[in-house]
Design a protein around this motif. Structure first.
Motif, PDB file in Angstrom:
ATOM      1  N   SER A  28      11.104   0.686   3.365  1.00 45.24           N
ATOM      2  CA  SER A  28      10.048   0.435   2.198  1.00 45.24           C
ATOM      3  C   SER A  28       9.895   1.189   0.873  1.00 45.24           C
ATOM      4  O   SER A  28       9.844   0.757   0.100  1.00 45.24           O
ATOM      5  CB  SER A  28       8.853   0.049   2.761  1.00 45.24           C
ATOM      6  N   MET A  29       9.990   2.588   1.415  1.00 42.85           N
ATOM      7  CA  MET A  29       9.832   3.531   0.286  1.00 42.85           C
ATOM      8  C   MET A  29      11.115   4.306  -0.311  1.00 42.85           C
ATOM      9  O   MET A  29      10.987   5.015  -1.072  1.00 42.85           O
ATOM     10  CB  MET A  29       8.989   4.627   0.725  1.00 42.85           C
ATOM     11  N   TRP A  39      10.353  -0.429  -5.785  1.00 43.06           N
ATOM     12  CA  TRP A  39       9.744   0.179  -4.998  1.00 43.06           C
ATOM     13  C   TRP A  39       8.646  -0.420  -4.150  1.00 43.06           C
ATOM     14  O   TRP A  39       8.362  -1.851  -4.698  1.00 43.06           O
ATOM     15  CB  TRP A  39       9.230   1.475  -5.510  1.00 43.06           C
ATOM     16  N   SER A  81       0.842   3.230  -0.456  1.00 46.29           N
ATOM     17  CA  SER A  81       0.987   3.369  -1.788  1.00 46.29           C
ATOM     18  C   SER A  81      -0.229   3.169  -2.822  1.00 46.29           C
ATOM     19  O   SER A  81      -0.442   3.676  -3.689  1.00 46.29           O
ATOM     20  CB  SER A  81       2.087   2.694  -2.239  1.00 46.29           C
ATOM     21  N   THR A  82      -1.163   2.128  -2.283  1.00 53.31           N
ATOM     22  CA  THR A  82      -2.296   1.941  -2.776  1.00 53.31           C
ATOM     23  C   THR A  82      -3.604   2.468  -2.481  1.00 53.31           C
ATOM     24  O   THR A  82      -4.652   2.258  -2.568  1.00 53.31           O
ATOM     25  CB  THR A  82      -2.709   0.258  -2.691  1.00 53.31           C
ATOM     26  N   TYR A 117       2.823  -0.659   1.680  1.00 50.18           N
ATOM     27  CA  TYR A 117       2.056  -1.050   0.197  1.00 50.18           C
ATOM     28  C   TYR A 117       0.705  -0.374   0.272  1.00 50.18           C
ATOM     29  O   TYR A 117       0.080  -0.123  -0.479  1.00 50.18           O
ATOM     30  CB  TYR A 117       2.153  -2.595   0.282  1.00 50.18           C
ATOM     31  N   ARG A 134       5.324  -0.960  -3.551  1.00 48.13           N
ATOM     32  CA  ARG A 134       4.304  -1.499  -4.093  1.00 48.13           C
ATOM     33  C   ARG A 134       4.596  -2.732  -4.919  1.00 48.13           C
ATOM     34  O   ARG A 134       4.012  -3.691  -4.646  1.00 48.13           O
ATOM     35  CB  ARG A 134       3.596  -0.370  -5.029  1.00 48.13           C
ATOM     36  N   ARG A 135       5.624  -2.649  -5.813  1.00 52.43           N
ATOM     37  CA  ARG A 135       5.956  -3.588  -6.821  1.00 52.43           C
ATOM     38  C   ARG A 135       6.383  -4.942  -5.824  1.00 52.43           C
ATOM     39  O   ARG A 135       6.316  -5.879  -6.094  1.00 52.43           O
ATOM     40  CB  ARG A 135       6.897  -3.126  -8.064  1.00 52.43           C
ATOM     41  N   TRP A 138       6.336  -5.559  -2.663  1.00 53.36           N
ATOM     42  CA  TRP A 138       5.422  -6.217  -1.999  1.00 53.36           C
ATOM     43  C   TRP A 138       4.572  -7.425  -2.700  1.00 53.36           C
ATOM     44  O   TRP A 138       4.519  -8.519  -2.312  1.00 53.36           O
ATOM     45  CB  TRP A 138       4.311  -5.238  -1.173  1.00 53.36           C
ATOM     46  N   ARG A 139       4.097  -7.052  -3.952  1.00 53.40           N
ATOM     47  CA  ARG A 139       3.431  -7.857  -4.951  1.00 53.40           C
ATOM     48  C   ARG A 139       4.466  -9.053  -5.415  1.00 53.40           C
ATOM     49  O   ARG A 139       4.007 -10.436  -5.338  1.00 53.40           O
ATOM     50  CB  ARG A 139       3.147  -7.236  -6.097  1.00 53.40           C
ATOM     51  N   ASP A 144       7.033  -5.149   4.174  1.00 50.18           N
ATOM     52  CA  ASP A 144       6.602  -4.012   3.435  1.00 50.18           C
ATOM     53  C   ASP A 144       4.893  -3.698   3.341  1.00 50.18           C
ATOM     54  O   ASP A 144       4.776  -2.983   2.288  1.00 50.18           O
ATOM     55  CB  ASP A 144       7.070  -3.905   1.990  1.00 50.18           C
TER      56      ASP A 144
END
Length: 578
Positions: free
Chosen positions: A389-390, A428, A358-359, A355, A430-431, A433-434, A351
């Motif tokens: 991913s989205m 989603w 999205s950032t 990511y 962004r979260r 991937w983290r 992802d």
């Protein structure tokens, strides 16, 4: 309890105190692998290898003499002194692989290393707590009858509904890694002492600085683990050659002998054999190379191994691993270095593109897209990746669910497997991937690490994975995503860091070795049929009639073989009670 694991050594040390006792076993010749000692009223015992105990002792003004790796008794005394001075804060400073027990008047603390390389199990019975490195030791101490935990065994194949501390033995629990607990009345409550999550993307290093620092961290972590009696399990990839490169010189300095390298070779399977790459590393670093043709098969002596482990094992060919460990032992090595877990340290980027977008790191995202296009990836493929991913969580859930159904062997009940998740379990991009970047460092690994520890002890060696070093891992977590993953190629940063250290032939490899042909060639259908079909045990969720037809056809692919081996090991484990 010590007698229940005689393979850990026939020499024992024991200290008892009001309300409890702590003991260790060892082989005598390598006393730095375990020990017990006092510092005033404080007692410490450990099993494993603590790499930085000397520097910690000197931090407290304790003279340890010229030895960089003192024997087990000295190490334990230093731990006791550190515990007396710092309490459980000492644990954050320890580096290596270890389980420890620390006792002071009115207090006993147990702990496990940050990454869980040394196994630790426990049980509570009649108000008393029992801790040990193997399930059989806990059963012996707590006088718990050895009974299989059927719910855990079912979950080991179909997936546990959630993270669990249960084991294949009823009443025995796994202690979580990177945690300590104060032993008192009632069940222990583990407290986590290492969590690198706050470090995520906290560094402001650029690519050149990160490349230089990664090389430094890898070298420091690997050198710190060298004692002069190692063998490296060497392949033709990137990871184990890094270990060999940075361990070779300190090994020679410590022992006056070249580092041994052990490699499984496959001269009859050119798509699997990596000899031509391995030889480049052996030549560059003057290693003492011991290639061997693998003879062990996945189901060899499996009834013996599942009994020794106290569980069926999962996704691990224990006999093949044991064959390598036994070879290392016969060559005089007491520790086997591997490059395992490196993938989690510096090669995971699911992802990533979504990511970056999205950032709002649009420059980095655009660079990745251009690189992908230059490598031949089409716009439709890129769009599908971004769409996955989205996608909203329910849509992603159904997409993954359909993919799992297609990949699953037909003799497994899909509904039992798919019921573990809900449509809202996938955040989603962004979260997500983290979470995935942090998860390998903070979530418990599978049972495999515990099993490798026990297998190694039975073979008379330790196993170390020094790329998965705490300091290296923290550094990699801290890097911004676009620095850690500068282009779509896997392991780009470490390839750059190792330029000039490893042979170019390895760094520039365009192929990746898969062991599918070896797995297919060694598929042991006779043993699989014997263990699965000729026993009375039946596991819910398995269509045994369909499985019998598939076994008879002897045409399973690698994915199906993984499933059937895991099932066969469960049958072999249950056979102890039939």
């Amino acid at each position: 309890m010590l007698a229940a694991a005689p393979h850990r050594g026939d020499q024992t040390d024991l200290i008892s105190f009001p309300g409890g006792a702590i003991g260790v076993s060892h082989r005598g010749t390598n006393r730095n692998e375990s020990g017990i000692g006092r510092a005033g009223e404080h007692i410490a015992a450990f099993a494993g290898q603590i790499d930085n105990i000397v520097s910690l002792a000197r931090e407290h003004g304790i003279d340890t003499g010229p030895s960089t790796h003192p024997d087990g008794g000295t190490t334990a005394r230093l731990l006791a002194a550190g515990f007396a001075s710092e309490g459980v804060d000492l644990l954050r400073k320890l580096r290596g692989v270890f389980t420890v027990a620390l006792a002071a008047p009115g207090e006993v603390v147990v702990a496990r290393d940050q990454l869980g390389f040394k196994a630790l199990y426990h049980a509570e019975r009649n108000g008393a707590a029992y801790f040990a490195n193997e399930p059989h030791q806990v059963l012996a101490g707590a006088s718990i009858p050895a009974d299989p935990n059927m719910a855990f065994l079912h979950g080991s194949l179909f997936g546990q509904p959630e993270e669990t501390d249960e084991t294949a033995m009823t009443g025995v629990l796994r202690f979580p890694r990177a945690s300590w607990a104060r032993v008192s009345n009632g069940a222990p409550r583990p407290v986590r002492y290492w969590d690198p999550s706050p470090l995520l993307e906290g560094s402001d290093m650029d690519a050149d600085e990160a490349t230089e620092e990664l090389a430094h961290r890898l070298q420091a972590g690997i050198r710190r683990a060298v004692r002069g009696n190692e063998a490296v399990a060497l392949s033709g990839g990137i990871d184990s050659p890094i270990v060999a490169a940075y361990a070779a010189h300190p090994h020679m300095d410590s022992s006056g002998k070249p580092l041994k390298a052990i490699s499984a070779v496959f001269p009859h399977l050119p798509d699997v054999d990596e000899s031509k790459y391995i030889e480049k590393v052996v030549e560059r670093y003057g290693l003492e190379w011991h290639p061997f043709v693998q003879k062990a098969k996945a189901m060899d002596d499996i009834e013996l191994w599942v009994r020794r482990l106290g569980n069926p094992g999962k996704n691990l060919s224990i006999p093949e691993v044991a064959e390598m460990y036994q070879l290392a032992n016969s060559l005089g090595a007491t520790t086997v270095f591997t490059g395992e877990l490196a993938e989690f340290v510096y090669a995971y980027h699911l992802d990533l593109l979504a990511y970056l977008m999205s950032t709002l790191r649009l420059g980095a995202a655009g660079h990745h897209i251009r690189e992908r296009r230059l490598r031949g990836q089409g716009w439709a493929s890129i769009a599908r990746e971004l769409g996955r991913s989205m996608a909203p969580s329910p849509l992603l859930y159904w997409w993954l669910r359909s993919g799992t159904r297609r990949a699953l062997p037909p003799w497994i009940d899909f509904e039992r497997l798919a019921g573990r998740n809900s449509p809202f379990d996938y955040p989603w991009a962004r979260r997500r991937w983290r979470q995935l970047e942090i998860a390998p460092a903070v979530s418990d690994f599978s049972q495999n690490l515990d099993d490798l520890d026990v297998v190694a002890e039975h073979c008379g060696v330790n196993v170390r994975m020094p790329i998965a070093d705490v300091d290296t891992w923290e550094f990699m977590i801290s890097l911004p995503a676009e620095v850690k993953y500068p282009n779509p190629k896997r392991k780009t940063l470490v390839r750059q860091a190792m330029r000039g250290v490893l042979p170019d032939e390895i760094l520039d490899r365009q192929d990746k070795t898969f062991f599918n042909s070896h797995m297919l060639e060694t598929a042991d259908y006779g043993s699989l049929q014997r263990w699965i079909l000729k026993t009375d045990f039946r596991l819910d969720g398995i269509d045994y009639d369909s499985l019998e037809d598939h076994l008879a056809a002897q045409a399973m692919g690698p994915g199906e073989l993984d499933w059937v081996y895991d099932l066969a090991r469960i049958h072999a484990f249950i056979a102890q009670w039939e």
